[in-house]
Design a protein around this motif. Structure first.
Motif, PDB file in Angstrom:
ATOM      1  N   LEU A   1       0.844  -1.201   0.000  1.00  0.00           N
ATOM      2  CA  LEU A   1       0.000   0.000   0.000  1.00  0.00           C
ATOM      3  C   LEU A   1       0.881   1.253   0.000  1.00  0.00           C
ATOM      4  CD1 LEU A   1      -2.751  -0.945   2.617  1.00  0.00           C
ATOM      5  CD2 LEU A   1      -2.738  -1.266   0.145  1.00  0.00           C
ATOM      6  N   ASP A   2       0.359   2.336  -0.603  1.00  0.00           N
ATOM      7  CA  ASP A   2       1.118   3.583  -0.563  1.00  0.00           C
ATOM      8  C   ASP A   2       0.983   4.185   0.830  1.00  0.00           C
ATOM      9  OD1 ASP A   2      -1.120   5.372  -0.324  1.00  0.00           O
ATOM     10  OD2 ASP A   2      -1.547   5.036  -2.448  1.00  0.00           O
ATOM     11  N   PRO A   3       1.844   5.182   1.156  1.00  0.00           N
ATOM     12  CA  PRO A   3       1.847   5.719   2.525  1.00  0.00           C
ATOM     13  C   PRO A   3       0.477   6.214   2.992  1.00  0.00           C
ATOM     14  CG  PRO A   3       3.767   6.482   1.353  1.00  0.00           C
ATOM     15  CD  PRO A   3       2.935   5.746   0.356  1.00  0.00           C
ATOM     16  N   ASN A   4      -0.278   6.806   2.094  1.00  0.00           N
ATOM     17  CA  ASN A   4      -1.609   7.283   2.494  1.00  0.00           C
ATOM     18  C   ASN A   4      -2.511   6.123   2.869  1.00  0.00           C
ATOM     19  OD1 ASN A   4      -0.712   9.801   1.800  1.00  0.00           O
ATOM     20  ND2 ASN A   4      -1.656   9.736  -0.248  1.00  0.00           N
TER      21      ASN A   4
ATOM     22  N   ALA B   1      -5.519   3.298  10.604  1.00  0.00           N
ATOM     23  CA  ALA B   1      -6.589   4.009  11.314  1.00  0.00           C
ATOM     24  C   ALA B   1      -7.815   3.105  11.421  1.00  0.00           C
ATOM     25  CB  ALA B   1      -6.933   5.300  10.583  1.00  0.00           C
ATOM     26  N   LEU B   2      -8.121   2.407  10.315  1.00  0.00           N
ATOM     27  CA  LEU B   2      -9.271   1.507  10.302  1.00  0.00           C
ATOM     28  C   LEU B   2      -9.096   0.386  11.330  1.00  0.00           C
ATOM     29  CD1 LEU B   2     -11.890   0.450   8.966  1.00  0.00           C
ATOM     30  CD2 LEU B   2     -10.454  -0.740   7.311  1.00  0.00           C
ATOM     31  N   LEU B   3      -7.900  -0.202  11.374  1.00  0.00           N
ATOM     32  CA  LEU B   3      -7.650  -1.284  12.316  1.00  0.00           C
ATOM     33  C   LEU B   3      -7.764  -0.781  13.757  1.00  0.00           C
ATOM     34  CD1 LEU B   3      -4.697  -3.267  10.669  1.00  0.00           C
ATOM     35  CD2 LEU B   3      -7.144  -3.721  10.577  1.00  0.00           C
ATOM     36  N   SER B   4      -7.180   0.374  14.026  1.00  0.00           N
ATOM     37  CA  SER B   4      -7.262   0.924  15.385  1.00  0.00           C
ATOM     38  C   SER B   4      -8.711   1.143  15.789  1.00  0.00           C
ATOM     39  CB  SER B   4      -6.523   2.257  15.476  1.00  0.00           C
ATOM     40  OG  SER B   4      -5.175   2.059  15.204  1.00  0.00           O
ATOM     41  N   GLU B   5      -9.498   1.622  14.827  1.00  0.00           N
ATOM     42  CA  GLU B   5     -10.901   1.896  15.102  1.00  0.00           C
ATOM     43  C   GLU B   5     -11.656   0.597  15.386  1.00  0.00           C
ATOM     44  OE1 GLU B   5     -12.896   4.006  11.861  1.00  0.00           O
ATOM     45  OE2 GLU B   5     -14.658   2.799  12.411  1.00  0.00           O
ATOM     46  N   MET B   6     -11.377  -0.432  14.569  1.00  0.00           N
ATOM     47  CA  MET B   6     -12.090  -1.705  14.742  1.00  0.00           C
ATOM     48  C   MET B   6     -11.625  -2.448  15.995  1.00  0.00           C
ATOM     49  SD  MET B   6     -12.612  -3.353  10.953  1.00  0.00           S
ATOM     50  CE  MET B   6     -10.883  -3.644  10.722  1.00  0.00           C
ATOM     51  N   ALA B   7     -10.400  -2.135  16.445  1.00  0.00           N
ATOM     52  CA  ALA B   7      -9.817  -2.871  17.570  1.00  0.00           C
ATOM     53  C   ALA B   7     -10.673  -2.774  18.825  1.00  0.00           C
ATOM     54  CB  ALA B   7      -8.412  -2.366  17.846  1.00  0.00           C
ATOM     55  N   ALA B   8     -11.430  -1.712  18.958  1.00  0.00           N
ATOM     56  CA  ALA B   8     -12.227  -1.516  20.165  1.00  0.00           C
ATOM     57  C   ALA B   8     -13.114  -2.716  20.442  1.00  0.00           C
ATOM     58  CB  ALA B   8     -13.051  -0.251  20.016  1.00  0.00           C
ATOM     59  N   GLU B   9     -13.643  -3.316  19.394  1.00  0.00           N
ATOM     60  CA  GLU B   9     -14.603  -4.402  19.609  1.00  0.00           C
ATOM     61  C   GLU B   9     -14.142  -5.750  19.081  1.00  0.00           C
ATOM     62  OE1 GLU B   9     -17.457  -3.395  15.889  1.00  0.00           O
ATOM     63  OE2 GLU B   9     -17.517  -2.040  17.637  1.00  0.00           O
ATOM     64  N   LYS B  10     -12.875  -5.828  18.681  1.00  0.00           N
ATOM     65  CA  LYS B  10     -12.366  -7.089  18.121  1.00  0.00           C
ATOM     66  C   LYS B  10     -10.999  -7.406  18.699  1.00  0.00           C
ATOM     67  CE  LYS B  10     -14.178  -6.149  13.474  1.00  0.00           C
ATOM     68  NZ  LYS B  10     -15.430  -6.876  13.634  1.00  0.00           N
ATOM     69  N   ALA B  11     -10.564  -8.628  18.453  1.00  0.00           N
ATOM     70  CA  ALA B  11      -9.157  -8.954  18.657  1.00  0.00           C
ATOM     71  C   ALA B  11      -8.540  -9.020  17.263  1.00  0.00           C
ATOM     72  CB  ALA B  11      -9.021 -10.298  19.355  1.00  0.00           C
ATOM     73  N   ILE B  12      -7.403  -8.362  17.102  1.00  0.00           N
ATOM     74  CA  ILE B  12      -6.782  -8.316  15.777  1.00  0.00           C
ATOM     75  C   ILE B  12      -5.339  -8.793  15.878  1.00  0.00           C
ATOM     76  CG2 ILE B  12      -6.182  -6.842  13.808  1.00  0.00           C
ATOM     77  CD1 ILE B  12      -8.402  -4.953  14.611  1.00  0.00           C
TER      78      ILE B  12
END
Ligand code: ATP
Ligand code: MG
Lengths: 246, 244
Positions: free
Chosen positions: A166-169, A176-187
């Motif tokens: 993936l490019d830097p963006n 950011a998406l993973l951090s956001e989803m982490a609240a309710e999941k184990a990743i």
């Protein structure tokens, strides 16, 4: 119960080669666990056993209370998996592919439509949704793989090098998406990008030659290392893994 | 059942998403035509039936079925999508069945497209259409048995060419096992019942009965159990590969 994933004594042998040896760890809801190690250390093999693609030689894997061998189907329902290299059916469009995955996962028509809208928005696939996957760039393919993994909103995500290519963006977006989803999941993610560990992982494991050689928060890993420059996780990683290999 | 249908549908649309399927259908129809009209003496026999047409089916299938079935598993292994497929909450047997049914449906489409030959024979004479439909049914059943064999062999490799060659070779053995060529090899040393078993496994002998228009339960059971057994072996191969 917050232990989503429990792995104990996991071992995998390919003939004479022991790819994974006596690996134990757990992942709870609300955390991102980083899986680090040199090429050939056994990261992908461990993930393949958790997701049921390979059968363990020894050891037990429990996902949301289900044993991965005796309750294989239930286990697979609770997992979203992005395999290494994000293999996809190149002749399908992302839309057709995601619909297929949703149907196989037993989702209703309405549910599939809603979930696809949701994940397409999350990983920004709008512009390619009707193009054959074969014709997409590497980054878009990776995002389709990610979309497929999160489609059914599973409690456990196993992502093998999710930001590779993936490019830097996009890297930033996916983190950011993973951090956001982490609240309710184990990743659980594997990665070779150590800044990623500092950026999103609550804990990290370093594995070398199939064995866990270090385990802890990024700061604890820094403490355990004898590296001179402890600000950079790169040198910490190099010091720990070369020590384990010698 | 639903997952099987989803797998089947994906595979079937997969066949038609590349030009290969259309090329295959054209080749199939051209060969059927050539065999029936030139080599089978369709006109010169002066009989209104499709015997020469069906007589060639076993030989056509020898090469055409491996080319339909070779991709079923070899392709998944090659591209790595098997990892995606086998980590979905599916039972292996459902995936095996879905893939087989898709390839069989494709074969049925190819067979159905030979309908102009049926129209011709009805236009030229007054054939027994009951016999013709029985023969179509038998041909499709035999195609399914070939296909299930090829699918199981395709699970052994990630190379489609290897899958094709294996498929054609094993199909050839099953096709020929009723002929003296093969039986003579066994007669020399094997007990009589072995010779009989080998001979009863012959696709050719079993098909000849059906192609004459008599659907005997015996042949239906033969091809049906060949299909079932191959699909079980296919499932076992996939499960075993997971463990090593
Ligand atoms: N199917 C297999 N048969 C035999 N050996 C295998 C098989 N799969 C993996 N291995 C071996 O197991 C070891 C671990 O491989 P694995 O792919 O798990 O490493 P990894 O940590 O994911 O490496 P990378 O960072 O390069 O992705 C390697 O030595 C590899 O060659
Ligand atoms: Mg790997």
């Amino acid at each position: 119960m917050t232990e989503v994933l429990e792995v104990s004594g996991l071992t995998k042998r390919f003939g004479a080669l022991t790819a994974v040896e006596d690996v134990s760890f757990h992942a709870s809801r609300g955390e991102v666990l980083g899986f680090l190690g040199p090429n050939g250390a056994g990261k992908s093999t461990t993930m393949r056993m958790i997701t049921g693609f390979l059968a363990p030689t020894a050891g037990v894997i429990t996902v949301c209370g289900n044993d991965s061998v005796t309750d294989a189907i239930e286990t697979k329902r609770s997992i979203g998996y992005l395999p290494e290299g994000a293999p996809l059916y190149g002749d399908m469009t992302p839309k057709a592919f995601l619909t297929f995955v949703g149907r196989v996962r037993g989702m209703t028509r309405a549910d599939i439509r809603r979930s696809i809208e949701d994940v397409v928005d999350k990983v920004h696939l709008e512009e390619v949704i009707f193009r054959p996957i074969d014709t997409l760039s590497k980054g878009f393919k990776r995002r389709v793989g990610l979309a497929q993994a999160i489609l059914h909103n599973p409690p456990l995500l196993i992502l093998d090098e999710p930001t590779d290519g993936l490019d830097p963006n996009q890297k930033h977006e996916v983190r950011a998406l993973l951090s956001e989803m982490a609240a309710e999941k184990a990743i659980v993610i594997s990665t070779h990008i150590l800044e990623e560990v500092d950026a999103i992982c609550h804990r990290a494991m370093i594995i070398a030659r199939g064995r866990i050689v270090a385990h802890g928060t990024p700061d604890e890993l820094r403490e355990k290392s004898n590296a001179k420059d402890k600000t950079s996780l790169d040198s910490v990683f190099r010091e720990i893994t070369t020590r384990a290999e010698s | 059942m639903r997952p099987t249908i989803s797998i089947m549908w994906r595979e079937l649309t997969g066949y038609f998403s590349t030009p290969v399927a259309y090329v295959f259908l054209v080749i199939f129809l051209a060969m059927v035509g050539a065999f029936t009209f030139y080599m089978g003496g369709f006109f010169s026999r002066g009989q209104a039936d499709l015997q020469p047409f069906f007589n060639f089916h076993p030989w056509l299938y020898l090469f055409l079925i491996p080319s339909i079935g070779m991709r079923l598993w070899a392709e998944e292994r090659k591209s790595g999508t098997i990892e995606l497929l086998m980590t979905l909450p599916l039972r292996t047997i459902h995936v095996v069945l879905g893939k087989f049914l898709a390839a069989w449906a494709f074969t049925a489409i190819a067979l159905a497209l030979t309908f102009p030959i049926w129209i011709s024979v009805n236009y030229l004479g007054d054939p027994d259409n009951g016999v013709i439909f029985a023969s179509y049914f038998g041909s499709l059943l035999m195609a399914g048995a070939f296909l299930a064999l090829v699918a199981a062999l395709s699970a052994l490799t990630k190379n489609q060419v290897v899958a094709f060659v294996l498929g054609a070779a094993v199909s050839f053995l099953f096709l020929m096992s009723g002929l003296d060529l093969v039986l003579g090899f066994f007669r020399g040393w094997a007990p009589q019942f072995v010779v009989e078993v080998v001979s009863s496994l012959s696709f050719l002998t079993n098909f000849q009965a059906i192609s004459r228009g008599v659907i005997d339960l015996r042949e239906v059971i033969f091809f049906g159990s060949m299909i079932a057994l191959s699909l079980l072996i296919n499932t076992a191969i996939i499960e075993l590969k997971k463990a090593n």
